[in-house]
Design an enzyme around this catalytic site. Structure first.
Site, PDB file in Angstrom:
ATOM      1  N   ASP A 140       0.784  -1.352  -0.233  1.00  0.00           N
ATOM      2  CA  ASP A 140       0.214   0.011  -0.071  1.00  0.00           C
ATOM      3  C   ASP A 140       0.611   1.403  -0.166  1.00  0.00           C
ATOM      4  O   ASP A 140       0.617   2.273   0.848  1.00  0.00           O
ATOM      5  CB  ASP A 140      -0.917   0.064   0.951  1.00  0.00           C
ATOM      6  CG  ASP A 140      -0.320  -0.157   2.470  1.00  0.00           C
ATOM      7  OD1 ASP A 140       0.787  -0.531   2.561  1.00  0.00           O
ATOM      8  OD2 ASP A 140      -0.965  -0.005   3.627  1.00  0.00           O
TER       9      ASP A 140
ATOM     10  N   GLU B  61       5.865  -6.386  13.195  1.00  0.00           N
ATOM     11  CA  GLU B  61       7.003  -5.377  13.393  1.00  0.00           C
ATOM     12  C   GLU B  61       7.672  -5.685  14.787  1.00  0.00           C
ATOM     13  O   GLU B  61       8.836  -5.051  15.018  1.00  0.00           O
ATOM     14  CB  GLU B  61       6.161  -4.211  13.326  1.00  0.00           C
ATOM     15  CG  GLU B  61       6.953  -2.900  13.274  1.00  0.00           C
ATOM     16  CD  GLU B  61       6.154  -1.666  12.984  1.00  0.00           C
ATOM     17  OE1 GLU B  61       6.223  -1.369  11.647  1.00  0.00           O
ATOM     18  OE2 GLU B  61       5.678  -1.108  13.780  1.00  0.00           O
TER      19      GLU B  61
ATOM     20  N   HIS C 234      11.475   4.107  11.273  1.00  0.00           N
ATOM     21  CA  HIS C 234       9.926   4.095  11.033  1.00  0.00           C
ATOM     22  C   HIS C 234       9.829   5.761  11.353  1.00  0.00           C
ATOM     23  O   HIS C 234      10.300   6.516  12.122  1.00  0.00           O
ATOM     24  CB  HIS C 234       9.189   3.662  12.121  1.00  0.00           C
ATOM     25  CG  HIS C 234       7.826   3.467  12.293  1.00  0.00           C
ATOM     26  ND1 HIS C 234       7.055   4.768  12.149  1.00  0.00           N
ATOM     27  CD2 HIS C 234       7.034   2.328  12.208  1.00  0.00           C
ATOM     28  CE1 HIS C 234       5.702   4.254  12.235  1.00  0.00           C
ATOM     29  NE2 HIS C 234       5.626   3.068  12.069  1.00  0.00           N
TER      30      HIS C 234
END
Length: 379
Positions: free
Chosen positions: A224, A314, A244
């Site tokens: 995505d 994660e 991140h």
């Protein structure tokens, strides 16, 4: 003719005079040397001392240090063949360039694309890219592949490994020479969390079936997203993770690690180096296999103890990279969400960015053949 008589002591006086002359000559030579030395090797009183040049931040945020607290220490990298090394466009002083264990953090301005291509193109490498397009996420695949063909590893052989439960929905797109899409049919799961966690299992399982034999490097990315600028061999290393974007510059105590000791993903509060994104990691096939296998096994142990890590795969990725330091770290240029985080000045480029989406629609249990409302204006 008679000899001229010498007075007593006259010979000694002449000897003393000769010694004095020799010493005077030596002193004159030394004085001349000092003059020459002072002229060519020292800075005169009226000559300004050279000013120190700006230097780079040496260490990245880690333990209790944030990027804004890092002190400038050394200019590390330059870019370009024909540009003077003093050019400000060649090096960065506004961002961390190295981790505390001296792995490079990749930013625009820290590598020379031409030099890297000279090194890698002679190796005839093939890069594998895994992407999971399961259930409604298949709607993102077309834009992902089209932008990858424009920006990802241009000029290199690439195998796109598409994991999907909807093989008929995998789009047909025009590919560069030496690149191909390989569809791997897998089952779906009721919860998106289970789909996420099973990625580690699928990547490790397919390593022996495909990846070891077919590619040299394996890169794992979220579907995505879209590519929006050059993304090439500068990222390749034995094992890399990506910072991140939501935690860039934050203190470790604020990272959303798994904080329950019962979980295999547990990292004590205040520990850890960085918070890595689960949507972009990779390296050589062996290293990626070892990491994904370890993460999958850790999740199985958690499952047997009726515990699920706070951020699923994660969380386990972060635990693994905390214990096994990556050899390269990608900056937030390589994973960013401009809609949520804006465009800070330190981001010279945005290479791989989030696509606007309706999370509530895409993650619900009800399937829709039209995917209406899932994607917001990406086509």
């Amino acid at each position: 003719m008679g000899k001229k008589n010498l007075e007593p002591g006259q010979s000694g006086k002449e000897s003393l005079s000769n010694n004095s002359k020799r010493w005077i000559c030596i002193l004159l030579v030394l004085a001349a040397c000092l003059v020459v030395y002072s002229k060519f090797f020292t800075v005169g009183h009226n000559t300004p001392l050279p000013q120190p040049k700006p230097q780079s931040k040496f260490f990245a945020v880690g333990n209790n240090t944030s990027p804004t607290q890092s002190k400038p220490q050394s200019k590390l990298f330059t870019v370009g063949h024909n540009t003077p090394p003093q050019s400000k466009s060649q090096w960065r002083i506004d961002v961390p360039l190295l981790t505390p264990w001296l792995a490079p953090i990749v930013w625009d301005g820290t590598f020379d694309e031409n030099i890297l291509n000279e090194q890698f193109q002679g190796k005839n490498i093939t890069i594998g890219l895994t992407v999971f397009a399961i259930k409604k996420y298949v709607v993102f695949l077309k834009l992902f592949l089209e932008t990858a063909e424009k920006y990802f590893m241009v000029g290199y052989k690439v195998n796109y490994y598409v994991f999907t439960d909807k093989p008929a929905d995998v789009p047909k797109i025009s590919l560069q020479e030496g690149r191909k899409v390989i569809t791997l049919v897998v089952q779906n799961y009721a919860r998106w969390q289970d789909i996420s966690m099973h990625r580690m299992e699928m990547i490790s399982n397919f390593s022996h079936q495909y990846f070891f034999q077919e590619v040299d490097y394996l890169i794992c990315m979220d579907v995505d997203m879209k590519f929006s600028d050059h993304l090439g061999v500068e990222i390749l290393s034995s094992l890399f993770g990506t910072l991140h974007p939501g935690f860039y510059g934050a203190q470790p105590k604020t990272f959303s690690y798994e904080n329950r000791p019962q979980s295999q993903a547990y990292i004590p509060r205040g520990k850890g180096d960085f918070y890595y994104a689960g949507g972009f990691f990779g390296g050589k096939v062996q290293q990626v296999y070892e990491m994904t296998k370890a993460c999958h096994e850790a999740m199985l142990i958690d499952k047997s103890n009726n515990i699920e890590a706070v951020w699923h795969d994660e969380s386990h990725l972060n635990k693994y990279l905390f214990l096994h330091k990556p050899t390269k770290v990608l900056s937030p240029e390589y994973l960013w969400d401009e809609n949520l985080l804006g465009r800070p000045a330190f981001l010279r480029k945005l290479r791989y960015v989030a696509v606007p989406k309706n999370h509530a629609q895409i993650r619900n249990k009800r399937e829709s053949s039209s995917y209406e409302g899932v994607v917001e204006g990406i086509f």
